[in-house]
Write an enzyme that holds these catalytic residues in place. Sequence first.
Site: not given
Length: 197
Positions: A73-74
């Site tokens: 989730e970067c």
Amino acid sequence: MKKIAIIAISILAFSCKNQEESLKNMEEPAAQISTNMEGQSIYQFKVKDIEGNDFDFSKLKGKKIMVVNTASECGLTPQYEDLQSLYTEYKGKNFVIVGFPANNFEQQEPGTNKEIATFCTKNYGVTFPMMSKISVQGDDQHPLYQFLTQKDKNGLEDNTIRWNFQKYLINESGHLDKVIAPQILPTDEVIINWIKA
């Protein structure tokens, strides 16, 4: 008188021999410590892969290795695509990528190993070896990442993991060669040239 002189010479010779042996014994551990420091390599580590199986780095002897901490989730998560592309192109040329999911940066890897594996396969077709989720910094930093970030262990430099997708390039002898910042793409020419060299 002769007897006293002979005894004195014997004592002197014995004491010199003992002193020589003491000095030799003092030198040996120093040499051994120095050899051990030079001998530290990534091959000493065994970890668990994302399926929970043993993964022994010593089986990668003779290969160039990229170790990278990953997150799902970067903003840099799309680098999975470039990592897979790089792996596909060079895996037959003594090169391997080993991914370590980590939740150290703003909880950007919250999933379980199973969820991470599914995400990587479904979204990016990842086939390079992925390991179980670990901590790459802080009090619970994994020993492998202690090796990668501490000069007294890796022999190259002290460094800090700045974010997800920091890349560590390990040479064919298992020693740290280069540290590549997270924002530099896996397909950057610095990395390509290192693989080809």
